[in-house]
Design an enzyme around this catalytic site. Structure first.
Site, short mmCIF file in Angstrom:
data_model
loop_
_atom_site.label_atom_id
_atom_site.label_comp_id
_atom_site.label_asym_id
_atom_site.label_seq_id
_atom_site.Cartn_x
_atom_site.Cartn_y
_atom_site.Cartn_z
N CYS A 149 0.81 -1.22 0.00
CA CYS A 149 0.00 0.00 0.00
C CYS A 149 0.85 1.27 0.00
O CYS A 149 0.56 2.22 -0.73
CB CYS A 149 -0.97 -0.01 1.17
SG CYS A 149 -0.23 -0.43 2.76
N HIS A 263 -3.04 6.22 4.76
CA HIS A 263 -1.65 6.38 5.16
C HIS A 263 -1.13 7.75 4.74
O HIS A 263 -1.58 8.32 3.74
CB HIS A 263 -0.77 5.32 4.48
CG HIS A 263 -1.01 3.92 4.96
ND1 HIS A 263 -1.76 3.61 6.06
CD2 HIS A 263 -0.55 2.72 4.46
CE1 HIS A 263 -1.77 2.28 6.23
NE2 HIS A 263 -1.05 1.74 5.27
#
Length: 360
Positions: A149, A263
């Site tokens: 990711c 994130h």
């Protein structure tokens, strides 16, 4: 590299036309956090799903999930699950991907795998469609790897810069949300925060350390030789593959923070030639998959709260690195939804690219 990064940068393939033949689509790990986002992305982007086959462990079999307003029953994953499947999305961990990915391919399906199982396999393309969709033409089989990711989100922001000014060094610090550790970690963050606010004890159950009002080194195992953890090593290796820069010097520090999803990361990037803030802003403002959020006057820059639920990667806080008088280094800040561009959305965009290329 058979095609330069500069000429490969393009908008991801548009969502396939409704006129495309209906496809039989399987999701392995359908009851997990990424599985839920895969279902949502397929519906929202009008992917040509004729039959949706939801696969999970035997303990989840019989549950129902909703797709296009109708219930779909979850089935237990087994060797016969992929008969007649056109494309299978895997998001259930590396061991299951290694076991069942080849089974799906042998049954005639394309596999888009969201685990670490095949990301560094030289015969398996590692793809972020905005960056290197052309790698799909190099597939030795019908298996494509979805990146880590952090690597996927970072690559969307770095590729437009790297295409115009070669990146020669990269240093990053990440601030990774609970979503990266799955639905159970997200629940632990909610529950431990509620307990902390109530003055109650909450022993960690999913992660190694107390999560509420805390941050700590990413929970991946530490490599005893280098001192880097597994997440940091994966990010560095995968970014080199995605950017086509096998020798790129890079260093990352990955930190878990008490954010539910999306994130964030701070990057300092050194280039082979000088680059101005204005140039970087211009290139990023027109880059596919990027939304420039860089308002110095309002002190408004990328935030996980604004990145959550968005397809685009937010990029901003772009400034010259004052520690490099050569003018060849920039610092920037990024935020991207880990469950979307960092996982499910990227996987569905890969499938759309396969449709657009006539591979499906």
């Amino acid at each position: 590299m058979p095609q330069s990064l500069a000429t490969s940068l393009a908008r991801p393939a548009p969502a396939p036309s409704a006129a495309h033949r209906p496809l039989t689509v399987a999701i392995v790990g359908a009851t997990g956090a990424v599985g839920a986002e895969l279902i949502g992305c397929l519906e929202r982007r009008a992917f040509p799903v004729g039959e949706l086959r939801l696969l999970a462990s035997a303990r989840s079999a019989g549950k129902t999930l909703t797709f296009r307003g109708a219930p779909v029953t979850v089935q237990a994953l087994d060797e016969a699950s992929f008969a007649g499947v056109d494309i299978a999305f895997f998001s259930a961990g590396a061991s299951l991907s290694r076991r069942y990915g080849p089974v799906a391919v042998a049954a005639g399906a394309w596999v888009v795998d969201n685990s670490s199982a095949f990301r560094m396999d030289a015969d398996t393309p590692l793809v972020v469609p905005e960056v290197n969709a052309w790698r799909l033409d190099e597939a030795a089989g019908r298996l494509v790897a979805n990146p880590n990711c952090v690597a996927a989100i970072a690559a969307v922001a770095l590729a437009p810069l790297h295409a115009r000014r070669l990146i020669v060094r990269l240093v990053g610090s990440t601030y990774q949300a609970a979503s990266g550790a799955g639905a159970a970690a997200m629940a632990e963050l909610r529950d431990s925060t509620a307990a902390a606010l109530a003055g109650e004890a909450y022993p960690p159950q999913v992660l190694a350390h107390p999560y509420a009002f805390n941050l700590f080194s990413h929970d991946a195992a530490i490599d005893p030789e280098t001192g880097y953890n597994g997440e940091e090593l994966k990010v560095m290796a995968e970014l080199r593959r995605l950017l086509g820069a096998s020798d790129l010097p890079a260093s990352f520090t990955c930190i878990r923070v008490p954010v539910l999803r999306a994130h964030a990361m701070a990057l300092t990037v050194r280039f082979a030639e000088p680059v101005s803030v204005e140039e970087a802003r211009s290139w990023l403002s027109e880059a596919p998959g990027v939304r420039l959020v860089d308002d110095r006057g309002a002190n408004h820059f990328p935030m996980p709260g604004e990145a959550s639920g968005r397809d685009d990667v937010l990029v901003g806080r772009i400034r010259t690195d004052l520690s490099d008088p050569s003018g060849r280094s920039l610092s920037l800040f990024i935020a991207g939804d880990q469950l979307l561009k960092g996982a499910a959305l990227n996987a569905v965009q890969i499938a759309e690219s396969l449709v657009e290329a006539g591979r499906l």
